[in-house]
Design an enzyme around this catalytic site. Structure first.
Site, mmCIF file in Angstrom:
data_model
loop_
_atom_site.group_PDB
_atom_site.id
_atom_site.type_symbol
_atom_site.label_atom_id
_atom_site.label_comp_id
_atom_site.label_asym_id
_atom_site.label_seq_id
_atom_site.Cartn_x
_atom_site.Cartn_y
_atom_site.Cartn_z
ATOM 1 N N HIS A 85 1.088 -1.249 0.293
ATOM 2 C CA HIS A 85 0.314 -0.087 0.261
ATOM 3 C C HIS A 85 0.542 1.718 -0.046
ATOM 4 O O HIS A 85 2.205 0.632 0.526
ATOM 5 C CB HIS A 85 -1.057 -0.138 1.303
ATOM 6 N N ASP A 115 2.937 1.816 3.427
ATOM 7 C CA ASP A 115 3.588 0.750 3.402
ATOM 8 C C ASP A 115 5.185 1.326 3.587
ATOM 9 O O ASP A 115 5.653 0.491 3.434
ATOM 10 C CB ASP A 115 3.483 -0.838 3.022
HETATM 11 C C1 GLO Z 1 -9.512 -6.908 0.616
HETATM 12 C C2 GLO Z 1 -8.619 -6.873 -0.568
HETATM 13 C C3 GLO Z 1 -6.727 -5.832 -0.197
HETATM 14 C C4 GLO Z 1 -6.222 -6.426 -1.113
HETATM 15 C C5 GLO Z 1 -4.731 -5.616 -0.513
HETATM 16 C C6 GLO Z 1 -4.491 -4.648 -1.345
HETATM 17 O O1 GLO Z 1 -10.168 -7.612 0.677
HETATM 18 O O2 GLO Z 1 -7.869 -8.327 -0.736
HETATM 19 O O3 GLO Z 1 -6.071 -7.131 0.755
HETATM 20 O O4 GLO Z 1 -5.343 -6.846 -1.620
HETATM 21 O O5 GLO Z 1 -5.636 -3.690 0.142
HETATM 22 O O6 GLO Z 1 -5.253 -3.826 -2.743
#
Ligand code: GLO
Ligand code: MG
Length: 342
Positions: free
Chosen positions: A49, A52
């Site tokens: 993210h 992150d």
């Molecule tokens: C939630 C999502 C989340 C995304 C992450 C990257 O249900 O799967 O984990 O994969 O934020 O976009």
């Protein structure tokens, strides 16, 4: 040439076990500690993210730029690559009712500006891929927003980013619900419809998560096949899910091995990974794990994937064709199940 699969996950996949009904049950590993697990567990790609990478996505750009450069250095030193950046548009106080589809023009402006910074961060991190998981781009009740305008706002957001950086790609990660009651763009097919309306459809594709497809009542391998036919499966979040409940993010293949086998089969058949696409995992360790044993879900998912690759490669494809031609699907059922049982 058989694909030599490369694996990735995000730092949120090693976590303290908190859930909506209870606090953390184990100490969080520091980010630097998490980074050391990648190579140890057989992973090369890191999914991020925006926050992150940087400590505060609202901080002045000069600070974000310095932190991103530092993060890139940490990855380079460890032989890791950033797979994508996903702007976390769902946790900020401004985005309580959505970011891109919020009724508030001020919030929508915030969402776009933050997403542009995420693009800038991606460039520093050496990736051109931006993932959109539109977490709160939906409603708790139908009357809360204008659904037609909302769809248009998603297209406008994509257009603005595609024009902001002429090389960036946008990967939609669709999920039908949670945290919202209903998402506006619940599936891959919905998203690819929107992709075709953007200023540059060739730079809009998808990341498909197994659990999200299952939550939509769909088979993940068919969802993947649909995107593969469009040449728009650019990443995956493999995991597993036991029916229609909260998004469980279980280890890949632990609930339904045959469903997992079919995902591996479709990926392998289409040559997924040969252009550098990662096998991404979005899996959570069970809350009952201790800190010391809280990375086994990553190890297991990767091992199960690789074992299924072996099974896909050793399947008697001619026999499958013969049974398809004879329309003897009872025999085909047994062939597959026996192959999985070993
Ligand atoms: C939630 C999502 C989340 C995304 C992450 C990257 O249900 O799967 O984990 O994969 O934020 O976009
Ligand atoms: Mg995901």
């Amino acid at each position: 040439m058989p694909t030599n699969y490369r694996f990735s996950f995000g730092p949120w996949n090693i976590h303290s076990g908190a859930d909506p009904f209870g606090p953390p049950v184990r100490d969080e590993f520091a980010f630097a500690e998490k980074l050391e697990f990648y190579k140890q567990l057989g992973f090369e790609g890191v999914q991020f993210h925006d926050d992150d990478v940087v400590s505060d996505a609202d901080a002045p750009w000069s600070r974000q730029e310095a932190e991103a450069s530092q993060m890139r250095k940490l990855l380079n030193e460890r032989g890791l690559a950033a797979e994508f950046i996903a702007p976390r548009l769902w946790e900020h106080p401004l985005t309580i009712d959505g970011a891109i589809t919020a009724n508030s023009a001020g919030t929508r402006k915030y969402a776009l500006e933050r997403s542009k910074r995420a693009v800038d961060i991606a460039r520093i991190m050496g990736t051109k891929d931006l993932v959109l998981w539109p977490a709160r781009e939906g409603t708790y009740l139908r009357e809360a927003k204008d659904p037609i305008a909302a769809v248009g706002r998603l297209v406008e957001w994509m257009n603005a980013l595609l024009e902001y950086d002429m090389e960036i790609r946008i990967l939609g990660e669709m999920k039908p619900n949670e945290p919202m009651d209903h998402a506006y763009v619940p599936t891959t097919g919905h998203f690819l419809g929107l992709a075709s309306l953007t200023v540059d459809p060739s730079r809009v594709g998808t990341l498909i998560e197994s659990a999200h497809a299952i939550l939509a009542g769909l088979d993940p391998s068919d969802e993947m096949a649909y995107a593969l036919y469009h040449k728009k499966l650019w990443s995956v979040h493999l995991n597993d899910q036991n029916g229609l409940k909260f998004d469980e993010d279980k280890s890949f293949g632990v609930v339904d091995l045959r469903r997992a086998f079919n995902q591996v089969w479709v990926l392998e058949r289409a040559g997924y990974g040969q252009k550098g696409e990662f096998i991404g995992l979005d899996v959570k360790a069970l809350r009952t794990q201790s800190k010391e044993t809280s990375t086994k879900h990553l190890r297991n998912s990767r091992a199960i994937f690789l074992r299924l690759v072996d099974l896909v490669r050793s399947l008697d494809a001619a026999k499958v064709e013969e049974l398809r031609a004879a329309r003897d699907y009872e025999e085909l059922d047994l062939l597959i199940v026996k192959h999985l049982i070993g």
